[in-house]
Design an enzyme around this catalytic site. Structure first.
Site, short mmCIF file in Angstrom:
data_model
loop_
_atom_site.label_atom_id
_atom_site.label_comp_id
_atom_site.label_asym_id
_atom_site.label_seq_id
_atom_site.Cartn_x
_atom_site.Cartn_y
_atom_site.Cartn_z
N ASP A 72 68.71 36.69 5.02
CA ASP A 72 68.60 35.24 4.45
C ASP A 72 68.42 35.86 3.34
OD1 ASP A 72 67.56 32.59 4.01
OD2 ASP A 72 66.16 32.03 4.17
N GLU A 76 65.52 29.74 -4.23
CA GLU A 76 65.36 29.02 -3.06
C GLU A 76 64.17 28.03 -2.42
OE1 GLU A 76 66.49 27.44 0.36
OE2 GLU A 76 66.28 29.21 0.78
ZN LIG Z 1 67.74 30.84 3.54
#
Ligand SMILES: [Zn+2]
Length: 439
Positions: free
Chosen positions: A165, A197
């Protein structure tokens, strides 16, 4: 057996730095990694150098390693951004740094930027692949782990913060775009890698509000990269956050009638909030939907009071709602009404909604061929990008796809296999193909 004791010690050592202050996730990956340490300790067949060579021989794996080894916890993304700019410029891309303001509460004041890249001479590509370059803390070093049993290159596991991620998506997207353009040199494929993010989507909001996000849009297909286990995602729940605060009046705990307890005031309110996802809309609850299931609420923090012998003067809680249906405004109304009903309209209770982070359930496109489809519960940057196609017949398709699983994404066991990472390049290639064909 001695060997397993050695393995246990080795594996304990391997996870200690990452585990500090972190609750390990229970999952199957943990045992396979421990097994691999045993394998490496016991069987000289697979050496670290062999694993390193596998990575060095692959442009995809090398790029993934380079960006995963660079620490890039939210608000500190510029080093990984620089590495991407360099890589893209070496591969026929014009890469622009879009400077994003530093968050007010950030510890670092270093410059941070989104990376916006397009094929040289083609600044308005029809297809854009996008993901994020920040990670959650703490940084966990990049490591390689041989599989248990018979050696299979595809099952070599890559671990470390961001390896899933979302640097797996970033590396696979870049590789897929370059591969596609090698076969189709005129294909207009843009790449957008945003910061922030994991802490509210500042980077994507900044891109969305910038001149690069034209009216009407120049792009027709957006391919978002997040861990989706190589499945295409048909949508995700919305997100509404709020805080509840209660005011009281301090007094000696032996004479509580001389004060007013903020904790006593907030408790019934929180108890009602806690059940809003489980009661029908007609009875004041938050909506469910067939696609997303129930709306869920998480009371994530509670604070209040100063000491056991003082009637508390203040109490507060922060709540995150994962919204399964309806609009943000409807959800906020429902929450305000529930709080007002249960507190009898008390002036001591206030509910505050931060205005920048909420979004409704987000539906996505799944018409590309050859993918399994799933729905996810986590949020993404997708709702933060406003598409300015009002009053036009321009349709912008949005796909969400990527390697690795969300279940390990923020944990100490974050990692994925070489096979999954390589398959993602194929998957992005098919999505690019679908996008290029319709543009
Ligand atoms: Zn992510």
């Amino acid at each position: 057996m001695k060997l397993s004791i050695v393995a246990a010690l080795l594996s304990a050592h391997a996870v200690v730095p990452a585990a500090a202050g972190f609750i390990p996730q229970q999952n199957s990956q943990a045992s396979s990694v421990r097994g691999s340490v045993m394998l490496r300790g016991a069987a000289p067949a697979v050496q670290n150098e062999d694993l390193d060579k596998i990575v060095a021989d692959s442009p995809l794996l090398s790029l993934h390693r380079t960006i995963s080894e660079i620490e890039s916890i939210s608000n500190d993304e510029s080093k990984v951004g620089e590495a991407l700019v360099k890589y893209l410029e070496e591969h026929g891309y014009t890469a622009e740094k879009q400077v994003v303001p530093v968050e007010e509460d950030a510890n670092s004041t270093a410059e941070r930027f989104n990376v916006w890249a397009y094929p040289n001479g083609n600044p308005q590509p029809k297809v854009i692949l996008t993901s994020h370059i920040d990670t959650v803390p703490p940084h966990i070093p990049y490591t390689l782990h041989a599989p248990e049993g018979e050696f299979d290159r595809a099952n070599v596991r890559i671990m470390g913060r961001g390896t899933v991620d979302a640097k797996a998506s970033v590396a696979a997207q870049i590789t897929a775009a370059l591969n596609y353009r090698e076969a189709n040199p005129d294909a207009a494929i843009g790449l957008l890698f945003v910061v922030g993010e994991e802490v509210g989507g500042t980077g994507m909001v900044h891109f969305s509000d910038s001149d690069l996000n034209t009216t009407p849009p120049f792009f027709r297909t957006l391919i978002f990269g997040e861990p989706t286990e190589l499945k295409l995602v048909d949508g995700h729940k919305g997100n509404v956050r709020f805080t509840v605060e209660a005011k009281g009046l301090a007094a000696h705990s032996g004479y509580p009638w001389l004060g007013h307890s903020a904790v006593s005031e907030i408790l019934p309110v929180l108890s009602r909030i806690d059940e809003l996802g489980d009661i029908p809309v007609e009875e004041g609850g938050l909506p469910a939907s067939e696609k997303y299931g129930r709306t869920t609420l998480n009371i994530g923090t509670i604070k209040g009071g100063a000491a056991g012998n003082i009637v508390p003067v203040s109490a507060s809680a922060s709540v995150t709602v994962r919204l399964a249906a309806g609009t943000v405004e409807e959800a906020q109304e429902t929450i305000k009404r529930a709080v007002s009903d249960v507190s009898g309209g008390s002036q001591n209770i206030t509910v505050t909604f931060p205005n920048d982070k909420a979004y409704p359930p987000t539906d996505l496109d799944v018409d590309a061929e050859g993918f399994e489809v799933m729905t996810v519960n986590y949020g993404t940057d997708i709702p933060k990008l406003t598409i300015h196609n009002e009053g036009t017949d321009i349709q912008v398709k949005k796909y969400l796809y990527g390697p690795g699983s969300i279940f390990v994404a923020h944990g100490v066991d974050e990692g994925l296999t070489i096979g999954d990472l390589e398959e993602a390049v194929e998957g992005y290639g098919r999505l690019i193909e679908a996008g290029i064909k319709r543009s």
